[in-house]
Design an enzyme around this catalytic site. Structure first.
Site, short mmCIF file in Angstrom:
data_model
loop_
_atom_site.label_atom_id
_atom_site.label_comp_id
_atom_site.label_asym_id
_atom_site.label_seq_id
_atom_site.Cartn_x
_atom_site.Cartn_y
_atom_site.Cartn_z
N CYS A 255 0.80 -1.24 0.00
CA CYS A 255 0.00 0.00 0.00
C CYS A 255 0.83 1.29 0.00
O CYS A 255 0.58 2.17 -0.83
CB CYS A 255 -0.99 0.02 1.15
SG CYS A 255 -1.39 -1.58 1.85
N ARG A 284 6.60 -11.28 5.52
CA ARG A 284 6.04 -11.11 6.87
C ARG A 284 6.65 -12.17 7.78
O ARG A 284 6.74 -13.34 7.40
CB ARG A 284 4.52 -11.26 6.86
CG ARG A 284 3.87 -10.15 6.06
CD ARG A 284 2.37 -10.23 6.09
NE ARG A 284 1.82 -9.24 5.16
CZ ARG A 284 0.54 -9.16 4.83
NH1 ARG A 284 -0.33 -10.00 5.37
NH2 ARG A 284 0.13 -8.25 3.98
N GLN A 302 1.24 -11.18 -3.19
CA GLN A 302 -0.18 -10.86 -3.11
C GLN A 302 -0.68 -10.45 -4.49
O GLN A 302 0.03 -9.78 -5.23
CB GLN A 302 -0.39 -9.67 -2.19
CG GLN A 302 -0.20 -9.94 -0.73
CD GLN A 302 -0.49 -8.69 0.07
OE1 GLN A 302 0.09 -7.64 -0.17
NE2 GLN A 302 -1.37 -8.80 1.04
N ASP A 304 -2.50 -8.00 -5.37
CA ASP A 304 -2.95 -6.80 -4.68
C ASP A 304 -3.49 -5.76 -5.66
O ASP A 304 -3.09 -5.73 -6.81
CB ASP A 304 -1.72 -6.20 -3.97
CG ASP A 304 -2.10 -5.47 -2.71
OD1 ASP A 304 -3.31 -5.34 -2.43
OD2 ASP A 304 -1.19 -5.01 -2.00
N HIS A 306 -5.08 -1.45 -5.39
CA HIS A 306 -5.59 -0.33 -4.62
C HIS A 306 -6.40 0.56 -5.54
O HIS A 306 -5.98 0.84 -6.66
CB HIS A 306 -4.45 0.44 -3.97
CG HIS A 306 -3.76 -0.37 -2.92
ND1 HIS A 306 -2.57 -1.00 -3.15
CD2 HIS A 306 -4.12 -0.69 -1.65
CE1 HIS A 306 -2.22 -1.67 -2.06
NE2 HIS A 306 -3.14 -1.51 -1.14
N LYS A 386 -14.89 -4.10 5.93
CA LYS A 386 -14.41 -4.95 4.83
C LYS A 386 -15.39 -6.06 4.51
O LYS A 386 -16.24 -6.43 5.32
CB LYS A 386 -13.04 -5.53 5.16
CG LYS A 386 -13.07 -6.44 6.38
CD LYS A 386 -11.77 -7.21 6.53
CE LYS A 386 -11.84 -8.08 7.79
NZ LYS A 386 -10.78 -9.06 7.89
N HIS A 432 -8.39 -1.38 -0.51
CA HIS A 432 -7.39 -2.44 -0.69
C HIS A 432 -8.17 -3.68 -1.07
O HIS A 432 -9.18 -3.97 -0.45
CB HIS A 432 -6.66 -2.81 0.60
CG HIS A 432 -6.13 -1.67 1.40
ND1 HIS A 432 -4.79 -1.40 1.50
CD2 HIS A 432 -6.75 -0.76 2.18
CE1 HIS A 432 -4.62 -0.35 2.29
NE2 HIS A 432 -5.78 0.05 2.73
ZN ZN Z 1 -3.20 -2.35 0.72
#
Ligand code: ZN
Length: 556
Positions: A255, A284, A302, A304, A306, A386, A432
């Site tokens: 992000c 992580r 990910q 991912d 945004h 979410k 996200h």
């Molecule tokens: Zn994010």
């Protein structure tokens, strides 16, 4: 179970023994693990205790009295000390008594069909510095049929275990000595990943997303500003100090990087919504005890994205994401879902008014899409509500993959703006979202879901050509060249009997086998065999191509 263990092994010390989602366990302290033979002995003793049908009594007493009863149980004493209040409860059955909040059954005879499943070691209180305990897992049911079905399910799950299939099919490996939870993709796994990545990128580009790439590390000050250092540091690898007077940090999330792209120029309302997608590799620090194959790892990619948008655009954007989520999950053969809407937790940032608007937008989108959902009260992330989508695999196991999270916090933290119609600077909302979750985890789920029998569009080797004898090798080499322009093709040129070649192709889970002998060459047709289904018949090259292309296009 604890009573049986104490009868058979009086020196063993008792830890804790809760009921869990699937059955129960008890932690015992003893040096050596329980053997399978000992587990059987414990089961027999448990059956005796059930037959003896003791009344199970609840007894309350003061902590002082409790200390006397537990004087030989150091772990129980530790628990006792942690309990608040003066009165504690015990449960007694026959000669056995255990500290427990309850409730329990009324008689031991009420236990019906059970099985002890496995033994593993665990640290007392999950603390690596404490004693290592021996944990016995078990399960019980009211009917024999339910127990039988469950044991069959476990067997089936074992056969589908992605760690075993991953090795057998040469898809990936993990080398704990050089880094636990770090995945090495072998060529056969990597080709599947490439197909998934290409498909993912292609569909995103067609759906109004732009693809971005960002670094794996950034100066520590970025993580200070994003707040990760204060609320996420336990999952972050330690910083890397460099002699240029900088410290770098491996990214646990993408992000803050996408925010940097946003701030690289002045943005207008005309540009919104902005949708940026990245197959972003993050790191992580997961605790050693939770690492599991490629399902729970320390380095993963990910899928991912945004989305920067206005409050007015929120609902439509969420609808679009939901469509995309369902499209992807269906493409991979998942058709059953459970959807959760998580609302405002106790600790949150932003105004209640914004939270309500965002929650309403999520809820409206679910209603527009006619999706049944459950509310998970207070389970939203601190920065916004979410939607989580869990998929069911062919064993009815649920996996959480997709998530859509609304965020008021990070745009404010980085003070990102756009110029609105009225010439005013305003802060966009950030969404996200991930659809597959991570490529590693999703691949693990796919392996188990398909049992390694990947559908044709994903199979690393789609066709294997099997010459009946060496005599046909040259012909088969030419045939391979023809197929190769359209499919992923293997060839078995070993001087093995055809049955052996077929058996090995079946073992390798290759979807189609083409067999070539005298008859095939004479008639200018090929014998086509399908994995687990056997012979399909004789076909021309064109017929086979057509059939396979149809399956690939339809992701069958
Ligand atoms: Zn994010």
């Amino acid at each position: 179970m604890a009573q049986a263990v104490k009868r058979l092994f009086p020196d063993v010390k008792l830890g804790i023994g809760p009921a869990i989602d699937k059955g129960f366990y008890y932690d015992f302290y003893r040096k050596e693990p329980f053997t399978p033979e000992e587990l059987e002995m414990i089961e027999e003793e448990m059956k005796r205790i059930i037959r003896e049908n003791y009344k199970i009594e609840r007894i309350e007493m003061s902590k002082e009295e409790a200390k006397e009863i537990l004087k030989n149980e150091p772990f129980k004493l530790e628990i006792l000390n942690d309990i608040k209040g003066d009165i504690v409860s015990f449960y007694k059955q026959g000669e056995f008594i255990d500290l427990c909040e309850g409730p329990h059954l009324n008689f031991t005879g009420e236990v019906k069909f059970f099985k002890l499943l496995s033994v593993s070691s665990s640290y007392w209180k999950g603390d690596e510095k404490r004693e290592s305990m021996q944990r016995i897992y078990g399960i019980s049911f009211e009917t024999e049929e339910e127990l039988r079905n469950y044991l069959r399910f476990i067997e089936e799950a074992k056969e589908r275990d992605h760690r075993i299939l991953g090795k057998k099919l040469d898809l990936f490996s993990i080398h704990p000595e050089y880094g636990p939870g770090l995945v090495f993709w072998h060529p056969k796994g990597a080709i599947i990943r490439k197909i998934i990545e290409d498909f993912w990128k292609d569909i995103h580009l067609k759906n109004g997303y732009e693809i971005v790439y960002t670094p794996h590390i950034a100066d520590i000050s970025l993580w200070e500003k994003s707040g990760h250092l204060s609320f996420y540091s336990e999952y972050m690898f330690p910083k890397m100090e460099m002699d240029e007077n900088r410290a770098y940090q491996l990214k646990p999330m993408n992000c803050p990087f996408h925010i940097q792209i946003y701030t690289s120029k002045l943005r207008s309302y005309k540009e919104l919504p902005i949708r940026w997608a990245e197959l972003g590799t993050v790191y992580r620090y997961e605790k050693p005890g939770v690492l599991h194959g490629i399902l729970r790892v320390r380095g993963f990619t990910q899928d991912d994205a945004h989305i920067f948008c206005t409050l007015e655009q929120l609902e439509e954007e969420i609808c679009k994401i939901i469509d995309l989520v369902y499209f992807f999950l269906k493409s991979f053969g998942f058709t059953e879902y459970r959807v959760f809407l998580s609302t405002r937790p106790e600790n949150f940032v932003g105004t209640i008014e914004n939270w309500e608007k965002a929650t309403k937008a999520l809820e409206n989108a679910l209603k527009i899409k006619n999706i049944n959902y459950e509310i998970d009260p207070g389970e939203g992330v601190f920065y916004g509500p979410k939607i989580d989508i869990k998929i069911k695999d062919c064993l009815e196991r649920e996996w959480q993959c997709s998530t859509i999270q609304i965020d008021f916090n990070i745009p404010e933290k980085f003070d990102i703006k756009y110029i609105d119609k009225d010439g005013q600077f305003k802060t966009p909302i950030m969404i996200h979202r991930a659809i597959l979750g991570s490529l590693e985890r999703f691949f693990g789920i796919l392996i188990e879901h398909y049992k390694g029998n990947f559908p044709l569009w994903l199979a690393p080797e789609q066709i294997r050509i099997l010459p009946l004898t060496d005599k046909y090798n040259d012909f088969c080499q030419d045939l391979k060249k023809k197929f190769e322009t359209k499919f992923r093709v293997g060839i078995d040129l070993r001087s093995e009997k055809i049955n052996k070649k077929i058996r090995d192709a079946e073992e390798d889970k290759v979807p189609y086998m083409v067999i070539v002998g005298e008859k095939e060459i004479k008639e200018n047709k090929l014998s086509l065999r399908k994995h687990t289904k056997g012979m399909l018949g004789f076909f021309t090259l064109e017929e086979i191509e057509k059939k396979l292309n149809f399956e690939i296009e339809n992701k069958m």
